[in-house]
Design an enzyme around this catalytic site. Sequence first.
Site, PDB file in Angstrom:
ATOM      1  N   HIS A   1      -7.160  12.428 -20.973  1.00 11.82           N
ATOM      2  CA  HIS A   1      -5.776  12.460 -21.527  1.00 11.82           C
ATOM      3  C   HIS A   1      -4.895  11.376 -20.941  1.00 11.82           C
ATOM      4  O   HIS A   1      -5.450  11.105 -19.916  1.00 11.82           O
ATOM      5  CB  HIS A   1      -5.509  14.379 -21.320  1.00 11.82           C
ATOM      6  CG  HIS A   1      -6.263  14.371 -19.856  1.00 11.82           C
ATOM      7  ND1 HIS A   1      -7.712  14.733 -19.205  1.00 11.82           N
ATOM      8  CD2 HIS A   1      -5.376  14.754 -18.806  1.00 11.82           C
ATOM      9  CE1 HIS A   1      -7.792  14.948 -18.202  1.00 11.82           C
ATOM     10  NE2 HIS A   1      -6.546  14.809 -17.432  1.00 11.82           N
TER      11      HIS A   1
ATOM     12  N   CYS B   1      -4.608  18.727 -10.466  1.00  9.56           N
ATOM     13  CA  CYS B   1      -5.268  16.403 -10.935  1.00  9.56           C
ATOM     14  C   CYS B   1      -4.194  15.993 -11.045  1.00  9.56           C
ATOM     15  O   CYS B   1      -2.847  16.664 -11.161  1.00  9.56           O
ATOM     16  CB  CYS B   1      -6.158  17.004 -12.227  1.00  9.56           C
ATOM     17  SG  CYS B   1      -5.292  17.921 -13.661  1.00  9.56           S
TER      18      CYS B   1
END
Length: 632
Positions: free
Chosen positions: A67, A182
Site C-alpha cells: 500500500h 504504522c
Amino acid sequence: MKITELLEESTIKLKLDSNTKLEVIDELINILDSAGKLNNKEEYKKQILKRESEFSTGIGEGIAIPHAKTAAVKIPSLAFGIKKEGLDYESLDGTDAQLFFMIAASEGADNEHLDTLARLSSMLMNKEFKNKLINAKSKDEVLNLIDKQEAEYVKSKNHSTTSKESNISESPSKLVLAVTACPTGIAHTYMAADALNNKAKDMGIEIKVETNGSTGVKNELTDEDIQKADGIIVAADKQVEMTRFNGKKLIQVSVSDAIKDPEGLINKALMDDAPTYHSDKKVEGSNSDKKQRTGFYKHLMNGVSNMLPFVVGGGILIAISFMFGIKSFDPKDPSFNVVAKLLHDIGGTYAFSLMVPVLAGFIGMSIADRPGFAPAMVGGFIAANNGAGFLGGLIAGFLGGYVVILLKKVFSGLPASLEGIKPVLLYPLLGILITGAIMLLFIVNPVKAINTALEQWLGSMGTANKVILGIILGGMMAVDMGGPVNKAAYTFGIAMIAAGKFTPHAAIMAGGMVPPLGIAIATTFFKHKFTREERDAGKTCYIMGATFITEGAIPFAASDPARVIPASIVGAAVAGGLSMMFNIGLPAPHGGIFVIPIVSGNPLLYVFAILIGSFITAALLGLMKKPLDQKL
C-alpha cells in the site's frame, strides 16, 4: 463507504501470473494503471517500494497488503489478486502469500476512504473469510464475499463498541492497554489492533487499543485508563505520544510484532519483571495537556508552532544586522554594509514576509487537512500585503479552513469516480477563490479604514498631554504586535521624527520592546505555567525584545490572546508613559538596545522604563495564567 466501492471487477485478477514479490507488485500496479486509477505509475511504484523497504507488507497467514498514500493516485482504489499456489512475499511468518490486496490511497484521501481501507485490513484477520476468497471462482463472487463479510464485521463492531472501546471495568482482573501505529496508518495499524483485541478476548484479558492511523487517533487512551493498566504495549513504527506512560510497565515493539505474536506481547506486558518506561520529559504532553489543545486552540497552535521558526530565524537575523549599524542595510546610508543588507533582506524582507501566510496556512490545514492549506495561506498572504497584519492572518486561517470544510460537504454527494478531482481541482480552485474574495472584499478594507482613523486621531492629539500620549502609543504597540494598530503607532512615531519631535517614538519603541521581554521574563520565573516548547521560545524573546522586534511575542499572543495581549498592553502602556514622563527622545526609527546610547535624556531612565513595563507584563502573566496541570 463500502469496500466494493473501491474495488471493482476491472481491478480484480483471479489468477496472477507473477512468481516473485516484485513481479506481483508490478502486476497489481499495472492493473490499477490500466483501470485509470493512477496519475503516475512510476511514482506510485516508487512509494510502494519505499513502504516495503520499511518492513514487508506480507503480514503472514497467506496475505500481503502492499500500500501507499501518494499524489500519484488519481482515484482511491483497491487491486486484488489471487495466487492459489502461493509465492514468497517475505511474509512476517515466513509463509507464502496467496491473497494480495494493493491499496492505492490518494494524498488528499478523506477519512471515509481511509476508514474503509482500515476495515478491510481488520476483516482479513478472519481465517474463514480468507479461505473463501482463495477459492473464489469469479470476480462477482469476490465482491459478494467482501460485501457479506463487511456487513458482518460492521454489525459485530457496533455490537461490541461499548465494551471494547469505552467502558473499561471498574475492577478488571487484568487490564492491558495498547497503541498501534504504522508509517502510512492504513493497514498494519488496524490489523495489529484487531490481532491484540482478538487474542486478549481468547485469553480472558481486558484490553483497550488506541490506533494512530491516517484518520487520526481513535479510541484514545485516557489518563484514567493508563492509571488502571497492569501493562502497556506500544506496537508502533512511527512516533506516538509516550510521556503519558511515564512510570508504567511497558513493552515497545514494531507494529508487525503485534500481528505476528499478540499472545506473547500480552503475556510480556503482564509479567512482574516487564520493563518500566521512564520519560526524559516532564509529563506535560499527557492527555490532560492534550485536552486543552482541541478545537479552536488546536487549530491556533498548529499555525503558531509552524510560524515560530520564521519569527525566530528572521528576527535574530535582523538583530544581527543591527550590529553593523542601525541603517547599515540601507545602500543610501553612509554606514551601509553588504553583510548587514544580506542579513536584513533574508530576515526581514523574506522570512518575516512568510510569517503571516504560514500562520494562516497551517491553521487552515489543521481545520480541513491538506486541502485547507492553500486557500488559508493565500488569505494570509493577502492579509500580510494589505495592512491586516497577523490578526488578519488569523481570520484568513480560520476562513480558509472552514471554507474547505463547507466545500467538502457540498461535494460529498459526487460519484466515487470523481473523488480524485476534489483535492487537486475543486478544493484549491474554489477554496482560494472564495477565501481570497472574502478577504479582499470584506476584511482588508475595514482594517485599512481603522488604521487610517487611528493615524488621524493620533495626529490630531499632538503632544498636549505627553504622558497620556505615551501610554496610548506604548499600549498600541502591544495590541496586535506588527498589525495595523501597531503600525499606526509606529508610522506616527516616524512622522514625529521627521517633524523633529523625538519623544513619541521613544515611547513607541519602549512599548514595542515590552511584550517579548515581558513574556521572556514570565517563562523564566513562572516555568510551571508554560510548556517546554514555550519556555524554549521564551529565551529567543529576550533577543527579540532587546532589539525591538515586537513580533517575537506573536506566537504567545496567538496561542493565549485573552491573557497575553492584555498583560502586554498594560506593561507596554506603562513603559510608554514613563518614557514620556522622563522626557526621553529617540531620533532613530529602530534598533532596540543598540540605539539606547543615542537617546536624548537619561539612557538609564529609559532602560528603567522598559524594564518596569516588562516586569509588569511578566507579573500579570504569572498571575493570570494557570499552571499546566490545571488547564482545561
